[in-house]
Structures are given as C-alpha cells and as structure tokens.
Design a protein around this motif. Structure first.
Motif, short mmCIF file in Angstrom:
data_model
loop_
_atom_site.label_atom_id
_atom_site.label_comp_id
_atom_site.label_asym_id
_atom_site.label_seq_id
_atom_site.Cartn_x
_atom_site.Cartn_y
_atom_site.Cartn_z
N ALA A 264 9.77 -15.17 4.30
CA ALA A 264 9.54 -13.79 4.75
C ALA A 264 10.65 -13.39 5.72
O ALA A 264 11.09 -14.19 6.54
N SER A 265 11.13 -12.16 5.63
CA SER A 265 12.19 -11.70 6.54
C SER A 265 11.59 -10.83 7.64
O SER A 265 11.36 -11.28 8.74
N ASN A 266 11.39 -9.56 7.31
CA ASN A 266 10.69 -8.68 8.28
C ASN A 266 9.65 -7.91 7.47
O ASN A 266 9.72 -6.69 7.35
N GLY A 267 8.73 -8.67 6.91
CA GLY A 267 7.77 -8.15 5.93
C GLY A 267 6.61 -7.40 6.53
O GLY A 267 5.47 -7.88 6.53
N LEU A 268 6.92 -6.22 7.04
CA LEU A 268 5.86 -5.35 7.56
C LEU A 268 5.42 -4.43 6.44
O LEU A 268 6.25 -3.73 5.84
N ALA A 269 4.14 -4.43 6.12
CA ALA A 269 3.64 -3.60 5.02
C ALA A 269 2.30 -2.99 5.40
O ALA A 269 1.47 -3.63 6.03
N LEU A 270 2.15 -1.73 5.01
CA LEU A 270 0.95 -0.95 5.36
C LEU A 270 0.32 -0.42 4.09
O LEU A 270 1.02 0.05 3.19
N ARG A 271 -1.01 -0.51 4.00
CA ARG A 271 -1.73 0.12 2.88
C ARG A 271 -2.93 0.88 3.45
O ARG A 271 -3.70 0.33 4.24
N LEU A 272 -3.03 2.13 3.03
CA LEU A 272 -4.14 2.97 3.48
C LEU A 272 -4.98 3.30 2.26
O LEU A 272 -4.44 3.68 1.21
N VAL A 273 -6.29 3.19 2.39
CA VAL A 273 -7.18 3.47 1.27
C VAL A 273 -8.08 4.64 1.64
O VAL A 273 -8.85 4.55 2.61
N GLY A 274 -7.95 5.74 0.90
CA GLY A 274 -8.81 6.90 1.12
C GLY A 274 -9.74 7.10 -0.07
O GLY A 274 -9.62 6.40 -1.09
N SER A 275 -10.63 8.07 0.04
CA SER A 275 -11.58 8.33 -1.06
C SER A 275 -10.88 8.93 -2.27
O SER A 275 -11.32 8.76 -3.41
N GLU A 276 -9.69 9.59 -2.06
CA GLU A 276 -9.00 10.27 -3.17
C GLU A 276 -7.69 9.60 -3.58
O GLU A 276 -7.22 9.80 -4.68
N ALA A 277 -7.09 8.86 -2.65
CA ALA A 277 -5.79 8.25 -2.95
C ALA A 277 -5.51 7.10 -1.99
O ALA A 277 -6.08 7.04 -0.90
#
Ligand SMILES: NC(=O)c1ccc[n+]([C@@H]2O[C@H](COP(=O)([O-])OP(=O)(O)OC[C@H]3O[C@@H](n4cnc5c(N)ncnc54)[C@H](O)[C@@H]3O)[C@@H](O)[C@H]2O)c1
Length: 393
Positions: A264-277
């Motif tokens: 891993a290098s600078n593996g910053l990852a974000l996931r947002l889960v909404g009701s529509e997308a």
C-alpha cells in the motif's frame, strides 16, 4: 487569486520543514502556488546549523533564522512588519508549545495534524485561538481536494438521497517492518511516544480519516467501538486501527487505518452509501469521483469537466491535466490566506469575531477540527482498552 495584489501579500515563518524533511516543503510549494505570502522567518530544525543553511538557501535574513519556535514567536511579535502567520511542520510534540507561543504573541497559526499530544492541549489551543480571535488552520490535507469538496456538496445537496453508511480505509506500508529497531530509519520519531503521542498511526493517518468522514458528511463522529493494535510483533505503539463509528443522526461508519499493509502507498479511500446513490473517491486517483445511482452503474465525474474548482481558482488546468497533493494543500491555504488578508486589510475579524456573518466561516479546518481529531483518538484508545466497548467521542 492573491497573486499580484501587493496590499494582500502576507509574510510567514516556519517551524520544522528542515533539510530532507517531508511536509514543510509541501507547505512552501503550496503557498507558492497561491503567491499570497512570503517566507520571512524560520526555525527549521533543532540543529542550528541545518536551520541556518536552509534559511539562507531560502533567502531569509540571518537575523530571522531562529534557534527555536519560542524565540521566533517573541521576536517576530515585537518586530515592525513581523510575520502574519506561523506554519508548524515539525514532529507532533512541537505542535502545542510552538502553537501556544505564536497565539500568545498574537500570530495566526497553521499547524500540522495531529493538533497536539492530548485533548487537554488541544482544548487549550482552541480556546486561545477563540479568545484571541486568531485564525488557526489544522492541515487536514484531504479536505483541500476539489473532488472531496464536490463530494461534500453532493451529500449536502441530497444527490445520494438519505446518507446510510460511510466507509473509509487509509492504508500505507512503511510500518510493515520493525523500523524502530533498524538503524537509520529516518521517520522514527513517529514511533517514539514522547514525540508522536500515545497513539502513533492513529494520530498520523487515523485523524485524516476522522476528518474526511466528518467533512464530507457534515456530521461529527459521536461514538466509537475500536480495536487499536500493532500487527508487527514487539511494536510498542499502534500501527493499525479497526473502528466502528456512529455519526450524528445515527449513520454508521467503518474506518480501517493501517501503516503495516505491504504494497500500500497512500491508499486513502472513501465510500458513501445513500438511499439513492453511492459515491466513491480514492486519493491515488484524486481528480475522479465515482457516482453510482441505483440501477445505473458507475459514472466517473472528473474535475474540470463534471465539477469545477469551486472556490479554488488556482485549479486552472483543464480536465485530464491532473492536480494532486500540492494543490490539495493549496486548497487549505487559499481560504486561510484570503481570510487573513481580509483581516489585515481591516475587513471583518473572521470566524467567531465581530463582523463574522452566519455561514461565512472560511472553508479550512480550524483548531476545533484539530481538537475533534484528538477527541476521536482518545475515545478510540479508551474503547480499545475496554475490548472495543462503545465509547462517546
Ligand atoms: N497534513 C499532512 O498531510 C501531513 C503529511 C505528513 C506529515 N504531517 C505532519 O507534519 C509534521 C511533520 O512531519 P514530517 O513528515 O514532515 O516529519 P519530518 O521528520 O520529515 O520533518 C520534521 C522536521 O521538523 C524539524 N524539527 C524537529 N524538531 C524541531 C524543533 N523543535 N524545532 C524546529 N524544527 C524541528 C526536523 O529537523 C525536520 O526538519 C508531523 O506532525 C506530521 O504528523 C502532515
């Protein structure tokens, strides 16, 4: 933006950022991108000769290259035309005493994260900045990316529907080996509790994850159930955190940070889960947001084409000409320098001061944001000591 307007040229001093260091030079380049401030003073290293050599190379007057931050704060405050703000880009244990000295001297501060070594220190700095009405920026770099600002806007606009879940991972590899026992390891202060604080990795990257979650969602983390551990046998401090969190409004979040993940290098990852997308962002592909509306698959949104620079006018390059880490840092400095220049010109006192209008808070992470990171760390530590029991932040 600030460039070319001599009435708004500010001057700054730097603590840390000495020869061969990492982040001080990033600060200098990011400020250089904006052109609104000049480096005029420094205490770049604990080693006086190194500090003098770098200061001279950077064109500073020898009299303004200081042996330590406290002398710099005192002397610059008394100097006609002394610095307008101080950048603290030194190891964590330097943050509190240096930031306190500048605030007491009436000088605005930009301080690297984590803000301090304890919640008490953070509370003191936040109170001091508030009482003295001084601008204070805590460098949560990732909130300076245009794509992250766009993600925040999409969430606030309801594009995802009701926010239901957030996931962040932040993975690096550099602690996969027992660096603390290997001679010549240059970042080893991060593994010395006296210099890094009670939590090393959580302070180094966990605070970025915490701020990213609360910045993008607009919701603070209210409680955590955390396991803080070292994956590398024999390590005294942490290198990994697995955190279940709850945000304001009861939204769940899952945060995994580790500096012991080979590859891993600078593996910053974000996931947002909404009701529509759903919406995803990866720091290593920072100009792209992946929006996935229900039933429609993935749409790649790109800076310069699908979303603009917003309040970041130095992002002048057309789509496909990537901006990155330096620009993200400038994304913090832009609003900070603008607010400071306006104060200097006598227009308003900025956030919390007289003349501050509701909703006019400049878009950079302040001392309160730094303090939120320290409270998050403390709650995670407390939870982990009690078998990941739910703990209020
Ligand atoms: N915002 C971000 O994205 C980001 C990224 C990396 C590091 N950081 C933070 O920045 C700080 C510095 O990290 P780094 O990676 O640049 O460390 P580094 O070890 O590369 O550099 C630290 C510098 O501070 C100097 N220094 C040490 N003690 C000093 C003192 N008492 N007075 C003056 N100078 C002193 C050292 O000589 C060196 O030049 C840390 O708090 C770290 O958490 C923030």
């Amino acid at each position: 933006m600030l460039k070319g307007d001599p009435g708004k040229i500010l001057s700054y001093g730097m603590v840390g950022g000495g020869p061969g260091s990492f982040i001080g030079e990033v600060h200098r380049r990011a400020i250089g991108l904006l052109g609104g401030a000049r480096l005029e003073a420094g205490a770049f290293s604990r080693d006086r000769d190194k500090s003098l050599a770098l200061g001279t190379e950077l064109g500073l007057e020898p009299s303004r290259i200081y042996p330590d931050p406290l002398t710099m704060a005192r002397t610059e405050a008394a100097l006609p035309g002394g610095i307008d703000f101080a950048v603290i880009a030194a190891p964590n244990d330097v943050h509190y005493p240096a930031a306190r000295a500048f605030l007491e001297a009436g000088i605005a501060v930009v301080c690297d994260k984590p803000l301090a070594l304890s919640v008490e220190e953070g509370e003191d700095l936040a109170a001091l900045a508030r009482d003295r009405q001084l601008l204070f920026c805590t460098t949560y770099t990732y909130s300076g990316y245009p794509a992250v600002k766009e993600a925040r806007r999409l969430v606030a606009s309801g594009r995802l529907g009701t926010l239901r879940f957030v996931q962040v991972e932040y993975l690096q590899e550099w602690l996969s080996r027992p660096l603390e026992t290997e001679a010549g390891a240059d970042k080893v202060w991060r593994l010395d509790p006296a210099r890094t604080g009670a939590a090393s990795s959580l302070g180094d990257i966990g605070t970025h994850a915490e701020h990213l979650v609360s910045y993008v969602t607009g919701k603070a983390i209210t409680r955590v159930a955390a396991r803080i551990e070292a994956l590398v046998p024999g390590r005294g401090l942490d290198d990994t955190a697995s955190i279940l969190a709850e945000l304001e409004g009861g939204v769940s979040a899952l945060i995994w940070t580790s500096q012991a993940v080979p590859g891993a290098s600078n593996g910053l990852a974000l996931r947002l889960v909404g009701s529509e997308a759903s919406l995803a962002w990866r720091q290593e592909d920072p100009e792209v947001l992946v929006l996935s509306p229900f039933g429609q698959g993935e749409q790649r949104l790109r800076r310069g084409r699908d979303f603009g620079p917003g309040d970041l006018p130095f992002h002048r390059l057309p789509a496909g000409h990537p901006g990155g880490f330096y620009e993200a840092f400038a994304g913090l400095y832009g609003p900070f320098l603008r607010a400071l220049a306006e104060r200097k010109a006598g227009h308003g006192a900025g956030p919390g001061g007289p003349g501050d209008r509701a909703g006019s808070k400049p878009d950079f992470p302040d001392a309160e944001a730094g303090l939120a990171g320290l409270r998050f760390m403390a709650a995670c530590g407390e939870s982990s000591r009690h078998e990941a029991a739910w703990t209020k932040v």
